[in-house]
Design an enzyme around this catalytic site. Structure first.
Site, PDB file in Angstrom:
ATOM      1  N   GLU A  91       0.804  -1.225   0.000  1.00 24.04           N
ATOM      2  CA  GLU A  91       0.000   0.000   0.000  1.00 24.04           C
ATOM      3  C   GLU A  91       0.833   1.269   0.000  1.00 24.04           C
ATOM      4  OE1 GLU A  91      -2.554  -0.552   3.375  1.00 24.04           O
ATOM      5  OE2 GLU A  91      -4.100  -1.548   2.181  1.00 24.04           O
ATOM      6  N   GLU A 122       6.688 -21.762   8.938  1.00 28.55           N
ATOM      7  CA  GLU A 122       7.162 -20.864   9.995  1.00 28.55           C
ATOM      8  C   GLU A 122       8.235 -21.502  10.873  1.00 28.55           C
ATOM      9  OE1 GLU A 122       4.503 -21.099  13.914  1.00 28.55           O
ATOM     10  OE2 GLU A 122       3.456 -20.165  12.243  1.00 28.55           O
TER      11      GLU A 122
END
Length: 312
Positions: A91, A122
């Site tokens: 963004e 992870e």
């Protein structure tokens, strides 16, 4: 005689894994009451973030220092943390016309993990380190995000970053292990969001805290680098009619000039909002405004100061 099956597992010692005494009966109440219980917990998050603003400010300063030195900012996360990091980095480009590559997001499991969970990603400490070694330099800043404060992918990335000479930070929702992970980061931002409404569901309060932190962090970095004038988005990319209209509104609000004057200035500046604004505020021509902005790395307030100084 029964034998005990052995599972490869880790018990995470984090407030986010604890049962929340306020929501023990959440599965026995109406939909409205479920939402009220969740909202009551959500309201605790801004205050928890406020407690770590000094540490967050240190992270902002490290990021600004990195970018001014020609480095980059790297986000590293897994699951919700990684997705929020990808979103925040994406963004910044249209909002602040940020150069591509200033902010880079690394998510455990790669791009596909943005939509689908990649099991075990992870836990891969080596892959976290490998991604960083391939892309990070000594002038960079690496910010890890992990609700538990112990995600191997993230800690591996931070360790590799420090070995390369990069500055590092870690965002977690586990204040108890802040000292332990401090060896992997120059600044630790440990937010005490407490137990989740649903035990262990860190996409809730922990995720909300990370969203608030990332938005504040990246916005503060952009402000410090002169990507705004006052609280106006003078660096945004006007890619559609609505945004082109917004640029005129921004110029009017920043300069006090009427719409026609601002539109003329914007046309003369070839659509460059900062250049148009400097001409409106100082009366100099487009070439002089561009030169002042070039000399100040596009920082409008610094350009105005430069133009106000008397010449010999």
């Amino acid at each position: 005689m029964r034998t005990r099956a052995h599972l490869s597992c880790i018990r995470v010692d984090s407030p986010t894994e604890s049962r929340n005494p306020n929501t023990l009966d959440i599965d026995r109440v109406s939909s409205l009451e479920v939402l009220r219980l969740i909202n009551d917990e959500d309201r605790l998050v801004p205050a928890a973030v406020a407690e770590v603003l000094p540490q967050l400010a240190d992270a902002v300063d490290l990021a600004v220092q990195a970018l001014r030195a020609g480095g980059r900012v790297h986000y590293v996360g897994a699951g919700t943390s990684g997705r929020l990091a990808v979103l925040d980095a994406a963004e910044l480009i249209p909002t602040y016309n940020m150069p591509s590559g200033w902010f880079v997001a690394h998510q455990a499991g790669g791009p596909s993990a943005f939509v689908h969970a990649v099991e075990g990603a992870e836990d891969d400490v080596n892959e976290g380190a490998a991604q960083i070694r391939r892309q990070v330099g000594e002038n960079d800043f690496v910010l890890g995000l992990t609700a538990s404060g112990r995600t191997p992918f993230v800690l591996g990335a931070l360790s590799a970053a420090r070995s390369l000479g990069a500055s590092t930070g870690l965002v977690s929702a586990n204040p108890a292990n802040a000292a332990a992970v401090g060896i992997a980061a120059d600044v630790v931002i440990a937010v005490n969001t407490g137990p989740e409404a649903i035990a262990g569901s860190t996409r809730m309060k922990a995720g909300t805290a990370q969203k608030l932190i990332l938005t504040a962090f990246s916005t503060a970095v952009m402000v410090r680098l002169g990507r705004t004038y006052s609280n106006l988005m003078i660096s945004m990319v006007a890619s559609n009619a609505k945004l082109r209209g917004r640029t005129l509104t921004i110029l009017q609000e920043a300069s006090g000039a009427d719409e026609l004057t601002c539109e003329t200035a914007l046309v003369q500046a070839a659509g460059e909002v900062k250049t148009a604004l400097v001409t409106l505020l100082t009366g100099v021509d487009v070439a002089e405004a561009r030169t002042a902005l070039l000399q100040t790395d596009g920082h409008v307030r610094e350009a105005l100061t430069t133009l106000a100084q008397p010449t010999n």
